[in-house]
Motif scaffolding. Structure first.
Motif, PDB file in Angstrom:
ATOM      1  N   THR A 100      14.445 -48.502 -16.679  1.00  0.00           N
ATOM      2  CA  THR A 100      14.380 -47.390 -15.736  1.00  0.00           C
ATOM      3  C   THR A 100      13.745 -46.182 -16.397  1.00  0.00           C
ATOM      4  O   THR A 100      14.017 -45.880 -17.554  1.00  0.00           O
ATOM      5  CB  THR A 100      15.790 -47.011 -15.234  1.00  0.00           C
ATOM      6  OG1 THR A 100      16.376 -48.118 -14.550  1.00  0.00           O
ATOM      7  CG2 THR A 100      15.726 -45.822 -14.284  1.00  0.00           C
TER       8      THR A 100
ATOM      9  N   SER B 254      12.827 -41.944 -15.486  1.00  0.00           N
ATOM     10  CA  SER B 254      13.118 -40.863 -14.548  1.00  0.00           C
ATOM     11  C   SER B 254      12.637 -39.536 -15.100  1.00  0.00           C
ATOM     12  O   SER B 254      12.640 -39.322 -16.321  1.00  0.00           O
ATOM     13  CB  SER B 254      14.629 -40.786 -14.285  1.00  0.00           C
ATOM     14  OG  SER B 254      14.950 -39.673 -13.475  1.00  0.00           O
TER      15      SER B 254
ATOM     16  N   PHE C 293      12.276 -38.080  -9.638  1.00  0.00           N
ATOM     17  CA  PHE C 293      11.754 -39.398  -9.264  1.00  0.00           C
ATOM     18  C   PHE C 293      12.112 -40.407 -10.349  1.00  0.00           C
ATOM     19  O   PHE C 293      12.020 -40.106 -11.542  1.00  0.00           O
ATOM     20  CB  PHE C 293      10.233 -39.332  -9.102  1.00  0.00           C
ATOM     21  CG  PHE C 293       9.607 -40.660  -8.780  1.00  0.00           C
ATOM     22  CD1 PHE C 293       9.513 -41.107  -7.477  1.00  0.00           C
ATOM     23  CD2 PHE C 293       9.125 -41.479  -9.798  1.00  0.00           C
ATOM     24  CE1 PHE C 293       8.947 -42.342  -7.174  1.00  0.00           C
ATOM     25  CE2 PHE C 293       8.552 -42.719  -9.514  1.00  0.00           C
ATOM     26  CZ  PHE C 293       8.461 -43.145  -8.195  1.00  0.00           C
ATOM     27  N   SER C 294      12.521 -41.594  -9.916  1.00  0.00           N
ATOM     28  CA  SER C 294      12.844 -42.641 -10.884  1.00  0.00           C
ATOM     29  C   SER C 294      12.454 -43.998 -10.318  1.00  0.00           C
ATOM     30  O   SER C 294      12.337 -44.180  -9.103  1.00  0.00           O
ATOM     31  CB  SER C 294      14.337 -42.638 -11.224  1.00  0.00           C
ATOM     32  OG  SER C 294      15.110 -42.998 -10.091  1.00  0.00           O
ATOM     33  N   TYR C 295      12.242 -44.949 -11.212  1.00  0.00           N
ATOM     34  CA  TYR C 295      11.987 -46.319 -10.773  1.00  0.00           C
ATOM     35  C   TYR C 295      12.611 -47.282 -11.786  1.00  0.00           C
ATOM     36  O   TYR C 295      12.792 -46.947 -12.962  1.00  0.00           O
ATOM     37  CB  TYR C 295      10.493 -46.595 -10.600  1.00  0.00           C
ATOM     38  CG  TYR C 295       9.697 -46.679 -11.893  1.00  0.00           C
ATOM     39  CD1 TYR C 295       9.471 -47.892 -12.539  1.00  0.00           C
ATOM     40  CD2 TYR C 295       9.163 -45.521 -12.464  1.00  0.00           C
ATOM     41  CE1 TYR C 295       8.730 -47.955 -13.712  1.00  0.00           C
ATOM     42  CE2 TYR C 295       8.432 -45.579 -13.636  1.00  0.00           C
ATOM     43  CZ  TYR C 295       8.222 -46.797 -14.256  1.00  0.00           C
ATOM     44  OH  TYR C 295       7.489 -46.863 -15.423  1.00  0.00           O
TER      45      TYR C 295
ATOM     46  N   ASP D 211      12.096 -51.062  -7.830  1.00  0.00           N
ATOM     47  CA  ASP D 211      12.607 -50.121  -6.826  1.00  0.00           C
ATOM     48  C   ASP D 211      12.395 -48.708  -7.334  1.00  0.00           C
ATOM     49  O   ASP D 211      12.573 -48.428  -8.529  1.00  0.00           O
ATOM     50  CB  ASP D 211      14.101 -50.347  -6.581  1.00  0.00           C
ATOM     51  CG  ASP D 211      14.388 -51.670  -5.895  1.00  0.00           C
ATOM     52  OD1 ASP D 211      13.554 -52.094  -5.073  1.00  0.00           O
ATOM     53  OD2 ASP D 211      15.438 -52.275  -6.182  1.00  0.00           O
ATOM     54  N   SER D 212      12.001 -47.804  -6.421  1.00  0.00           N
ATOM     55  CA  SER D 212      11.830 -46.401  -6.796  1.00  0.00           C
ATOM     56  C   SER D 212      12.623 -45.517  -5.844  1.00  0.00           C
ATOM     57  O   SER D 212      12.901 -45.898  -4.704  1.00  0.00           O
ATOM     58  CB  SER D 212      10.355 -46.000  -6.775  1.00  0.00           C
ATOM     59  OG  SER D 212       9.851 -45.956  -5.448  1.00  0.00           O
ATOM     60  N   LYS D 213      12.976 -44.347  -6.330  1.00  0.00           N
ATOM     61  CA  LYS D 213      13.761 -43.416  -5.531  1.00  0.00           C
ATOM     62  C   LYS D 213      13.417 -41.988  -5.949  1.00  0.00           C
ATOM     63  O   LYS D 213      13.209 -41.711  -7.133  1.00  0.00           O
ATOM     64  CB  LYS D 213      15.258 -43.667  -5.740  1.00  0.00           C
ATOM     65  CG  LYS D 213      16.185 -42.800  -4.897  1.00  0.00           C
ATOM     66  CD  LYS D 213      17.648 -43.122  -5.161  1.00  0.00           C
ATOM     67  CE  LYS D 213      17.986 -44.532  -4.711  1.00  0.00           C
ATOM     68  NZ  LYS D 213      19.464 -44.800  -4.825  1.00  0.00           N
TER      69      LYS D 213
ATOM     70  N   TYR E 274       1.352 -48.439  -9.438  1.00  0.00           N
ATOM     71  CA  TYR E 274       1.689 -48.864 -10.791  1.00  0.00           C
ATOM     72  C   TYR E 274       0.577 -49.720 -11.386  1.00  0.00           C
ATOM     73  O   TYR E 274       0.081 -50.649 -10.747  1.00  0.00           O
ATOM     74  CB  TYR E 274       3.012 -49.648 -10.788  1.00  0.00           C
ATOM     75  CG  TYR E 274       4.152 -48.845 -10.221  1.00  0.00           C
ATOM     76  CD1 TYR E 274       4.946 -48.043 -11.034  1.00  0.00           C
ATOM     77  CD2 TYR E 274       4.401 -48.838  -8.848  1.00  0.00           C
ATOM     78  CE1 TYR E 274       5.976 -47.276 -10.504  1.00  0.00           C
ATOM     79  CE2 TYR E 274       5.425 -48.072  -8.307  1.00  0.00           C
ATOM     80  CZ  TYR E 274       6.201 -47.289  -9.139  1.00  0.00           C
ATOM     81  OH  TYR E 274       7.217 -46.525  -8.606  1.00  0.00           O
TER      82      TYR E 274
ATOM     83  N   GLU F 142      12.019 -43.629  -0.967  1.00  0.00           N
ATOM     84  CA  GLU F 142      12.482 -44.899  -1.514  1.00  0.00           C
ATOM     85  C   GLU F 142      11.455 -45.989  -1.225  1.00  0.00           C
ATOM     86  O   GLU F 142      10.927 -46.064  -0.109  1.00  0.00           O
ATOM     87  CB  GLU F 142      13.838 -45.307  -0.918  1.00  0.00           C
ATOM     88  CG  GLU F 142      15.002 -44.454  -1.385  1.00  0.00           C
ATOM     89  CD  GLU F 142      16.347 -45.020  -0.941  1.00  0.00           C
ATOM     90  OE1 GLU F 142      16.424 -46.248  -0.755  1.00  0.00           O
ATOM     91  OE2 GLU F 142      17.302 -44.234  -0.799  1.00  0.00           O
TER      92      GLU F 142
ATOM     93  N   PRO G  11       2.691 -45.573 -14.115  1.00  0.00           N
ATOM     94  CA  PRO G  11       2.692 -45.057 -12.740  1.00  0.00           C
ATOM     95  C   PRO G  11       1.581 -44.015 -12.544  1.00  0.00           C
ATOM     96  O   PRO G  11       1.226 -43.284 -13.473  1.00  0.00           O
ATOM     97  CB  PRO G  11       4.070 -44.410 -12.594  1.00  0.00           C
ATOM     98  CG  PRO G  11       4.871 -44.916 -13.744  1.00  0.00           C
ATOM     99  CD  PRO G  11       3.895 -45.157 -14.846  1.00  0.00           C
TER     100      PRO G  11
END
Length: 398
Positions: free
Chosen positions: A269, A271, A275-277, A294-296, A316, A341, A362
Motif C-alpha cells: 500500500t 498513501s 489518496f492511497s492504493y 484498489d484505490s481510495k 498505473y 474509489e 502511478p
C-alpha cells in the motif's frame, strides 16, 4: 473488473461501425442487448492506441453478448519456427503485445500449450470457417476464425437478432437499419459464437468480439475477465453464419502447463495522506501481466491541473528491474472528474523474463473539462503524464 461492471461498457461509434465490439457482461446473461445513449457524466470512452485514429464522438453504442469464448489446444513441440513466431503476432491481444517480447517468452508460451494453431476447418454451403490461432493461459482466452468463400467488407454480422432486447430508442435509424429479416440478410456474416467447456457454456465478465483489423476475413474473440476454467478441458466453438442453415462446430482439446506466477504481496500500500492504493494481486505469464488493485481518496493534482483543467483518474505503469515499461492492453479515457474509489483489473504485456522486482508508477493525465480532451493526447501518445513519485511502489519477486 473484480465486481460486475455497471450496465454498460462503452465503445466509440467508429469502433462499433467497424464491428470491433467491447463488452462487459453480467454472468449467465441470455440475450444480446443493443444500447444507444448519449454519454453524459461518468461513462468511459475507450480509445485504443492502435493505428485507427481515436474517435471522440460522445454519442456511443454498446453491443453486448453473453456467448463468446475461446480456448487453446496443445502443441507438442518446443521448437519455434519462423512461421509460428510470425503467427503469434496475429493472435488477438498477444499479437498487439508481441513486439518487444523475448524469444524466451514465446518459447515458454508454446511449450506450456498457451498458443497454438489447430487449423481445423468446416465447410457449409460454400463457406469455410477455420479456427486459426488460439490462446489460453488459464486467465484469458482468445481465438481467430478465418472465413473463406464470400467477399464481404466485414466478417461480424451487422444484424440484430429478432429476440434481442433493445434498450433505448428502437426507432433510431441505426437500430432499424440492422433489424433485417433473416431471409433478407446477406450470406456470409459470422454471428456471435457459442462457446462451451466440457459441454457447458462458459461464463465471463468482460471481453471483445468482432472483425480482426490486422487480417482480412477474420473474426476474433477475446475474453479477458471472469473466466474460471481448468487447465484441461474440451473446448467447443459453435458459430452460425447468415444465410447458412447448418452451424459450424469445432471441438478442440485444451491442455496447458500453467506456470503463471501469482504474486499477492503483503503491505503493498502507498498513501500520500489523501489518496492511497493497495496492490491485491499480480499474475505473470509468458503472454501477459495482470495487475489488480484498489484505490481510495481524492486524486492528487499538479499546478497545471486547475481552472478549466483537472487531473484524470490515476493510471498505473508497470516497470521491471531493467527499466522496461509494460504496455497496457487498452487505455480508457473518462468524460468526468475522477471518482474517489476504483477497483483496477488490467492486462499488460508480458515481461521479457521474470524480474527481480516490479515497480508500480502511478500517474495522471491533464484533462480539459470543457470538452474532456486530454493534453498531449495523439497518435503516439495517451497524453502528457504527471507521475506521482511519492506513490511509487516496488514489489519484490520471490
Amino acid at each position: 473488473m473484480g465486481h460486475l461492471p455497471r450496465q454498460t461498457d462503452f465503445v466509440d461509434m467508429g469502433a462499433i461501425e467497424q464491428m470491433r465490439s467491447k463488452s462487459s457482461l453480467p454472468k449467465n446473461s441470455n440475450s444480446m442487448s443493443y444500447q444507444i445513449m448519449n454519454k453524459i457524466g461518468e461513462s468511459p470512452m475507450t480509445r485504443t492506441t492502435s493505428k485507427r485514429k481515436p474517435n471522440l464522438i460522445k454519442r456511443t453504442i454498446m453491443v453486448a453478448s453473453a456467448t463468446a469464448v475461446l480456448g487453446a489446444a496443445v502443441i507438442g513441440t518446443g521448437f519455434i519456427s519462423p512461421a509460428m513466431a510470425d503467427s503469434l503476432k496475429k493472435v488477438p491481444m498477444f499479437g498487439t503485445l508481441y513486439e518487444g517480447t523475448s524469444e524466451k517468452s514465446v518459447q515458454a508460451a508454446i511449450q506450456q500449450g498457451i498458443v497454438s494453431e489447430p487449423n481445423l476447418s468446416v465447410t457449409h454451403d460454400g463457406i469455410t470457417l477455420s479456427v486459426a490461432d488460439l490462446l489460453y493461459d488459464g486467465d484469458r482466452l482468445s481465438f481467430i476464425l478465418d472465413r473463406e468463400g464470400v467477399d464481404l467488407p466485414n466478417t461480424a454480422s451487422p444484424y440484430i437478432d429478432e429476440d434481442s432486447k433493445i434498450i433505448g430508442n428502437p426507432d433510431s435509424e441505426y437500430i432499424k437499419s440492422r433489424m433485417v429479416p433473416e431471409k433478407d440478410q446477406k450470406k456470409g456474416y459470422i454471428k456471435t459464437p457459442t462457446i462451451l467447456a466440457n459441454g457447458q457454456k462458459v461464463d465471463f465478465s468482460e471481453g471483445s468480439f468482432g472483425d480482426y483489423p490486422m487480417k482480412d476475413n477474420a473474426y476474433s474473440v477475446e475474453l479477458s475477465k471472469g473466466l474460471k476454467l481448468p487447465d484441461k478441458f474440451e473446448l467447443t466453438i459453435q458459430a452460425n453464419v447468415t444465410g447458412v442453415k447448418e452451424a459450424f462446430e469445432f471441438k478442440i482439446p485444451v491442455s496447458i502447463d500453467n506456470k503463471a506466477l501469482v504474486l499477492k504481496p503483503k503491505d503493498a500500500t502507498k498513501s500520500d495522506g489523501q489518496f492511497s492504493y493497495t496492490v491485491k494481486e499480480m499474475k505473470v505469464s509468458p503472454v501477459s501481466t495482470r495487475l489488480v488493485l484498489d484505490s481510495k481518496g481524492k486524486v492528487p493534482t499538479s499546478p497545471e491541473q486547475k481552472g478549466d483543467y483537472s487531473a484524470s483518474m490515476v493510471y498505473y505503469e508497470i516497470v521491471d528491474d531493467q527499466g522496461n515499461v509494460l504496455n497496457p492492453s487498452r487505455f480508457e479515457y473518462f468524460n468526468s472528474k475522477p471518482k474517489t474509489e476504483y477497483h483496477i483489473d488490467q492486462l499488460f504485456s508480458p515481461f521479457n523474463e521474470t524480474p527481480k522486482t516490479i515497480t508500480i508508477k502511478p500517474f495522471t493525465l491533464t484533462v480539459n473539462q470543457k470538452d474532456w480532451s486530454v493534453v498531449g493526447q495523439g497518435k503516439n501518445s495517451v497524453g502528457d503524464k504527471t507521475y506521482l513519485k511519492d506513490l511509487e511502489l516496488t514489489i519484490p519477486v520471490k
